[in-house]
Write a protein that holds these residues in place. Structure first.
Motif, mmCIF file in Angstrom:
data_model
loop_
_atom_site.group_PDB
_atom_site.id
_atom_site.type_symbol
_atom_site.label_atom_id
_atom_site.label_comp_id
_atom_site.label_asym_id
_atom_site.label_seq_id
_atom_site.Cartn_x
_atom_site.Cartn_y
_atom_site.Cartn_z
ATOM 1 N N GLU A 1 -56.633 -36.476 -17.461
ATOM 2 C CA GLU A 1 -55.727 -36.795 -16.357
ATOM 3 C C GLU A 1 -54.734 -37.881 -16.754
ATOM 4 O OE1 GLU A 1 -58.296 -37.808 -13.124
ATOM 5 O OE2 GLU A 1 -59.016 -35.754 -12.901
ATOM 6 N N ARG A 2 -55.202 -38.904 -17.442
ATOM 7 C CA ARG A 2 -54.310 -39.997 -17.867
ATOM 8 C C ARG A 2 -53.310 -39.516 -18.916
ATOM 9 N NH1 ARG A 2 -56.636 -41.758 -14.098
ATOM 10 N NH2 ARG A 2 -57.365 -43.873 -13.740
ATOM 11 N N ILE A 3 -53.761 -38.650 -19.812
ATOM 12 C CA ILE A 3 -52.858 -38.102 -20.823
ATOM 13 C C ILE A 3 -51.790 -37.246 -20.155
ATOM 14 C CG2 ILE A 3 -52.697 -36.512 -22.788
ATOM 15 C CD1 ILE A 3 -55.480 -37.618 -23.648
ATOM 16 N N SER A 4 -52.169 -36.489 -19.151
ATOM 17 C CA SER A 4 -51.200 -35.685 -18.412
ATOM 18 C C SER A 4 -50.182 -36.585 -17.711
ATOM 19 C CB SER A 4 -51.920 -34.806 -17.388
ATOM 20 O OG SER A 4 -51.003 -34.038 -16.657
ATOM 21 N N LEU A 5 -50.656 -37.655 -17.110
ATOM 22 C CA LEU A 5 -49.761 -38.625 -16.477
ATOM 23 C C LEU A 5 -48.840 -39.240 -17.526
ATOM 24 C CD1 LEU A 5 -48.763 -40.307 -14.100
ATOM 25 C CD2 LEU A 5 -50.727 -41.833 -14.453
ATOM 26 N N MET A 6 -49.396 -39.580 -18.672
ATOM 27 C CA MET A 6 -48.605 -40.153 -19.761
ATOM 28 C C MET A 6 -47.509 -39.191 -20.197
ATOM 29 S SD MET A 6 -50.073 -41.535 -23.351
ATOM 30 C CE MET A 6 -49.001 -42.067 -24.668
ATOM 31 N N TYR A 7 -47.840 -37.924 -20.312
ATOM 32 C CA TYR A 7 -46.858 -36.907 -20.675
ATOM 33 C C TYR A 7 -45.708 -36.898 -19.672
ATOM 34 C CZ TYR A 7 -44.802 -32.394 -21.762
ATOM 35 O OH TYR A 7 -43.912 -31.398 -22.092
ATOM 36 N N ASN A 8 -46.043 -36.937 -18.388
ATOM 37 C CA ASN A 8 -45.016 -36.931 -17.348
ATOM 38 C C ASN A 8 -44.151 -38.183 -17.393
ATOM 39 O OD1 ASN A 8 -45.727 -34.419 -16.309
ATOM 40 N ND2 ASN A 8 -47.252 -35.301 -14.947
ATOM 41 N N ILE A 9 -44.761 -39.325 -17.642
ATOM 42 C CA ILE A 9 -43.997 -40.571 -17.743
ATOM 43 C C ILE A 9 -43.053 -40.508 -18.939
ATOM 44 C CG2 ILE A 9 -44.166 -43.041 -18.204
ATOM 45 C CD1 ILE A 9 -46.834 -42.981 -16.590
ATOM 46 N N LEU A 10 -43.545 -40.052 -20.081
ATOM 47 C CA LEU A 10 -42.693 -39.930 -21.262
ATOM 48 C C LEU A 10 -41.553 -38.953 -21.030
ATOM 49 C CD1 LEU A 10 -45.389 -39.930 -24.092
ATOM 50 C CD2 LEU A 10 -43.763 -41.762 -23.554
ATOM 51 N N ASP A 11 -41.834 -37.873 -20.311
ATOM 52 C CA ASP A 11 -40.791 -36.907 -19.972
ATOM 53 C C ASP A 11 -39.728 -37.559 -19.088
ATOM 54 O OD1 ASP A 11 -39.794 -34.276 -20.274
ATOM 55 O OD2 ASP A 11 -40.544 -33.747 -18.281
ATOM 56 N N PHE A 12 -40.161 -38.352 -18.122
ATOM 57 C CA PHE A 12 -39.234 -39.087 -17.258
ATOM 58 C C PHE A 12 -38.381 -40.055 -18.082
ATOM 59 C CE2 PHE A 12 -38.397 -43.070 -15.012
ATOM 60 C CZ PHE A 12 -37.587 -42.628 -13.976
ATOM 61 N N LEU A 13 -39.028 -40.813 -18.970
ATOM 62 C CA LEU A 13 -38.296 -41.764 -19.792
ATOM 63 C C LEU A 13 -37.255 -41.056 -20.658
ATOM 64 C CD1 LEU A 13 -41.211 -44.121 -20.903
ATOM 65 C CD2 LEU A 13 -39.446 -44.583 -19.176
ATOM 66 N N LYS A 14 -37.622 -39.906 -21.194
ATOM 67 C CA LYS A 14 -36.691 -39.127 -22.013
ATOM 68 C C LYS A 14 -35.513 -38.653 -21.174
ATOM 69 C CE LYS A 14 -36.504 -34.994 -24.879
ATOM 70 N NZ LYS A 14 -37.275 -33.832 -25.362
ATOM 71 N N ALA A 15 -35.797 -38.125 -19.994
ATOM 72 C CA ALA A 15 -34.745 -37.585 -19.140
ATOM 73 C C ALA A 15 -33.785 -38.665 -18.646
ATOM 74 C CB ALA A 15 -35.365 -36.857 -17.944
ATOM 75 N N THR A 16 -34.282 -39.881 -18.493
ATOM 76 C CA THR A 16 -33.440 -40.963 -17.980
ATOM 77 C C THR A 16 -32.867 -41.828 -19.098
ATOM 78 O OG1 THR A 16 -35.362 -42.398 -17.658
ATOM 79 C CG2 THR A 16 -34.648 -41.058 -15.773
ATOM 80 N N GLY A 17 -33.185 -41.491 -20.348
ATOM 81 C CA GLY A 17 -32.644 -42.219 -21.483
ATOM 82 C C GLY A 17 -33.227 -43.599 -21.672
ATOM 83 N N ARG A 18 -34.436 -43.784 -21.254
ATOM 84 C CA ARG A 18 -35.081 -45.090 -21.388
ATOM 85 C C ARG A 18 -36.022 -45.122 -22.554
ATOM 86 N NH1 ARG A 18 -36.557 -46.432 -15.139
ATOM 87 N NH2 ARG A 18 -34.583 -45.775 -14.307
#
Length: 63
Positions: free
Chosen positions: A46-63
């Motif tokens: 579950e935490r790895i899945s959350l981490m994946y989503n956070i990294l995807d968000f960071l990528k999409a927002t250029g952070r």
């Protein structure tokens, strides 16, 4: 959760936004020695899945 978010931020700084979920899960299982604890493995998943989503968000927002 704060420590988890710090980990994700540091991971992004060190490795970018790419995450091999299964490799990370195996690494966590090995380091913690939880191969016989399906409840803890599920929490790690579950935490790895959350981490994946956070990294995807960071990528999409250029952070």
């Amino acid at each position: 959760m704060n420590r988890f978010y710090q980990f994700v931020g540091q991971y992004a700084a060190d490795h970018g936004h790419v995450l091999d979920e299964s490799a990370l899960l195996q690494k966590i299982i090995g380091i913690l020695g939880i191969s016989d604890r399906p409840d803890l493995i599920e929490i790690a998943r579950e935490r790895i899945s959350l981490m994946y989503n956070i990294l995807d968000f960071l990528k999409a927002t250029g952070r």
